[in-house]
Design a protein around this motif. Structure first.
Motif, mmCIF file in Angstrom:
data_model
loop_
_atom_site.group_PDB
_atom_site.id
_atom_site.type_symbol
_atom_site.label_atom_id
_atom_site.label_comp_id
_atom_site.label_asym_id
_atom_site.label_seq_id
_atom_site.Cartn_x
_atom_site.Cartn_y
_atom_site.Cartn_z
ATOM 1 N N MET A 1 0.850 -1.175 0.000
ATOM 2 C CA MET A 1 0.000 0.000 0.000
ATOM 3 C C MET A 1 0.896 1.238 0.000
ATOM 4 O O MET A 1 1.805 1.355 0.805
ATOM 5 C CB MET A 1 -0.906 -0.020 1.235
ATOM 6 C CG MET A 1 -1.868 1.129 1.266
ATOM 7 S SD MET A 1 -2.942 1.199 2.721
ATOM 8 C CE MET A 1 -3.831 -0.308 2.605
ATOM 9 N N ARG A 2 0.586 2.133 -0.899
ATOM 10 C CA ARG A 2 1.361 3.370 -1.009
ATOM 11 C C ARG A 2 0.917 4.363 0.063
ATOM 12 O O ARG A 2 -0.200 4.291 0.588
ATOM 13 C CB ARG A 2 1.156 3.982 -2.385
ATOM 14 C CG ARG A 2 1.648 3.102 -3.508
ATOM 15 C CD ARG A 2 1.526 3.804 -4.836
ATOM 16 N NE ARG A 2 0.331 4.632 -4.921
ATOM 17 C CZ ARG A 2 -0.564 4.556 -5.876
ATOM 18 N NH1 ARG A 2 -0.428 3.678 -6.825
ATOM 19 N NH2 ARG A 2 -1.606 5.346 -5.899
ATOM 20 N N ALA A 3 1.781 5.305 0.343
ATOM 21 C CA ALA A 3 1.477 6.333 1.343
ATOM 22 C C ALA A 3 0.266 7.160 0.921
ATOM 23 O O ALA A 3 -0.542 7.562 1.766
ATOM 24 C CB ALA A 3 2.681 7.234 1.571
ATOM 25 N N SER A 4 0.111 7.413 -0.377
ATOM 26 C CA SER A 4 -1.040 8.199 -0.840
ATOM 27 C C SER A 4 -2.350 7.440 -0.620
ATOM 28 O O SER A 4 -3.381 8.053 -0.329
ATOM 29 C CB SER A 4 -0.883 8.569 -2.313
ATOM 30 O OG SER A 4 -0.837 7.396 -3.115
ATOM 31 N N ASP A 5 -2.298 6.105 -0.765
ATOM 32 C CA ASP A 5 -3.490 5.300 -0.508
ATOM 33 C C ASP A 5 -3.843 5.320 0.987
ATOM 34 O O ASP A 5 -5.012 5.413 1.357
ATOM 35 C CB ASP A 5 -3.287 3.856 -0.977
ATOM 36 C CG ASP A 5 -3.132 3.754 -2.486
ATOM 37 O OD1 ASP A 5 -3.709 4.597 -3.205
ATOM 38 O OD2 ASP A 5 -2.431 2.830 -2.933
ATOM 39 N N GLU A 6 -2.828 5.223 1.826
ATOM 40 C CA GLU A 6 -3.057 5.298 3.272
ATOM 41 C C GLU A 6 -3.663 6.647 3.645
ATOM 42 O O GLU A 6 -4.601 6.713 4.444
ATOM 43 C CB GLU A 6 -1.745 5.090 4.038
ATOM 44 C CG GLU A 6 -1.223 3.679 3.971
ATOM 45 C CD GLU A 6 0.110 3.528 4.699
ATOM 46 O OE1 GLU A 6 0.496 4.430 5.474
ATOM 47 O OE2 GLU A 6 0.754 2.484 4.493
ATOM 48 N N ALA A 7 -3.137 7.701 3.057
ATOM 49 C CA ALA A 7 -3.652 9.047 3.347
ATOM 50 C C ALA A 7 -5.105 9.182 2.887
ATOM 51 O O ALA A 7 -5.919 9.808 3.573
ATOM 52 C CB ALA A 7 -2.782 10.107 2.673
ATOM 53 N N ILE A 9 -7.331 6.779 2.704
ATOM 54 C CA ILE A 9 -8.174 6.037 3.655
ATOM 55 C C ILE A 9 -8.350 6.845 4.937
ATOM 56 O O ILE A 9 -9.461 6.981 5.449
ATOM 57 C CB ILE A 9 -7.576 4.641 3.947
ATOM 58 C CG1 ILE A 9 -7.748 3.734 2.717
ATOM 59 C CG2 ILE A 9 -8.231 4.006 5.172
ATOM 60 C CD1 ILE A 9 -7.098 2.377 2.842
ATOM 61 N N LEU A 10 -7.272 7.398 5.447
ATOM 62 C CA LEU A 10 -7.351 8.183 6.679
ATOM 63 C C LEU A 10 -8.217 9.438 6.490
ATOM 64 O O LEU A 10 -8.914 9.852 7.413
ATOM 65 C CB LEU A 10 -5.957 8.571 7.158
ATOM 66 C CG LEU A 10 -5.084 7.411 7.644
ATOM 67 C CD1 LEU A 10 -3.676 7.901 7.975
ATOM 68 C CD2 LEU A 10 -5.709 6.704 8.825
ATOM 69 N N LEU A 38 -12.598 0.183 8.843
ATOM 70 C CA LEU A 38 -11.181 0.437 8.584
ATOM 71 C C LEU A 38 -10.380 -0.868 8.574
ATOM 72 O O LEU A 38 -9.508 -1.058 7.716
ATOM 73 C CB LEU A 38 -10.611 1.407 9.622
ATOM 74 C CG LEU A 38 -11.142 2.835 9.530
ATOM 75 C CD1 LEU A 38 -10.696 3.654 10.736
ATOM 76 C CD2 LEU A 38 -10.682 3.491 8.235
ATOM 77 N N TRP A 42 -8.266 -2.141 5.334
ATOM 78 C CA TRP A 42 -6.825 -2.437 5.366
ATOM 79 C C TRP A 42 -6.562 -3.872 4.919
ATOM 80 O O TRP A 42 -5.657 -4.122 4.136
ATOM 81 C CB TRP A 42 -6.249 -2.247 6.771
ATOM 82 C CG TRP A 42 -6.123 -0.835 7.232
ATOM 83 C CD1 TRP A 42 -6.822 -0.263 8.251
ATOM 84 C CD2 TRP A 42 -5.273 0.197 6.722
ATOM 85 N NE1 TRP A 42 -6.464 1.061 8.396
ATOM 86 C CE2 TRP A 42 -5.523 1.366 7.477
ATOM 87 C CE3 TRP A 42 -4.339 0.241 5.703
ATOM 88 C CZ2 TRP A 42 -4.850 2.556 7.238
ATOM 89 C CZ3 TRP A 42 -3.677 1.437 5.462
ATOM 90 C CH2 TRP A 42 -3.930 2.575 6.233
ATOM 91 N N PHE A 45 -7.391 -4.354 1.044
ATOM 92 C CA PHE A 45 -6.978 -3.290 0.146
ATOM 93 C C PHE A 45 -6.553 -3.824 -1.219
ATOM 94 O O PHE A 45 -6.785 -3.189 -2.238
ATOM 95 C CB PHE A 45 -5.855 -2.449 0.758
ATOM 96 C CG PHE A 45 -5.547 -1.237 -0.060
ATOM 97 C CD1 PHE A 45 -6.404 -0.147 -0.043
ATOM 98 C CD2 PHE A 45 -4.427 -1.194 -0.880
ATOM 99 C CE1 PHE A 45 -6.151 0.970 -0.815
ATOM 100 C CE2 PHE A 45 -4.165 -0.075 -1.653
ATOM 101 C CZ PHE A 45 -5.030 1.007 -1.620
#
Length: 179
Positions: A1-7, A9-10, A38, A42, A45
């Motif tokens: 999972m990329r950081a942009s995907d995590e962001a 979701i958050l 959530l 996760w 994903f």
């Protein structure tokens, strides 16, 4: 999972919390629903097909989990007995607080399928097509449920309880001939 995907979701969490609080009168249950959503997002994903918006995918997960929970509670009659909205322990100090409490109670009296469509359109600002995608319903059904929810909510807020038509009858009112 990329950081942009995590962001991404958050970034959905505040909207998910609002929607969950609208679906469930209990803040703790709403937070549990968000947490479960959530966790599922996760863990699943890799199943997300990047054709659509991640926000719609997250709301779809929450919608499905809420429906599953509603069905499970219906099959356990001992749990379904406590479906009444509890009285607020905190006393409202302003008219706005009373109106908000009345609105919340009226929302909780709506059938779940109407309440979820109303919340997604009115609270989250989603389009009919987005709601149809999330709920798996045709957009005409979404519009119909939204119209019924708005009318019933309007009647509840004006102090008139909406009497649903008998099953299989489109309109319970007698026909009249107008000349």
């Amino acid at each position: 999972m990329r950081a942009s995907d995590e962001a991404a979701i958050l970034a959905c969490i505040p909207s998910l919390r609002r929607y969950a609080r609208g679906l469930l009168a209990d803040a703790a249950l709403a937070d549990d629903l968000v947490q479960d959503t959530l966790e599922r997002a996760w863990s699943r994903f890799s199943m997300w097909q990047k054709r659509g918006e991640i926000r719609a995918w997250m709301f779809g997960i929450m919608h499905n989990h809420f429906i599953d929970g509603t069905r499970a509670r219906r099959s356990r009659p001992e749990d379904a007995a406590g479906d009444e909205v509890p009285e607020s322990l905190q006393r409202a100090e302003q008219a706005d607080g009373l109106e908000l409490r009345d609105l919340d109670r009226a929302l909780q009296r709506l059938p779940p399928e109407q309440r979820e469509v109303l919340l997604l359109v009115a609270l989250e600002g989603m389009t009919y097509q987005e709601v149809a995608s999330i709920t798996g319903l045709p957009s005409g059904t979404v519009m119909s449920r939204l119209a019924r929810a708005r009318e019933r909510l309007r009647q509840e807020m004006q102090g008139r309880t909406a009497d649903p038509a008998p099953s299989g009858v489109a309109d319970a009112s007698p026909l009249r001939r107008i000349k």
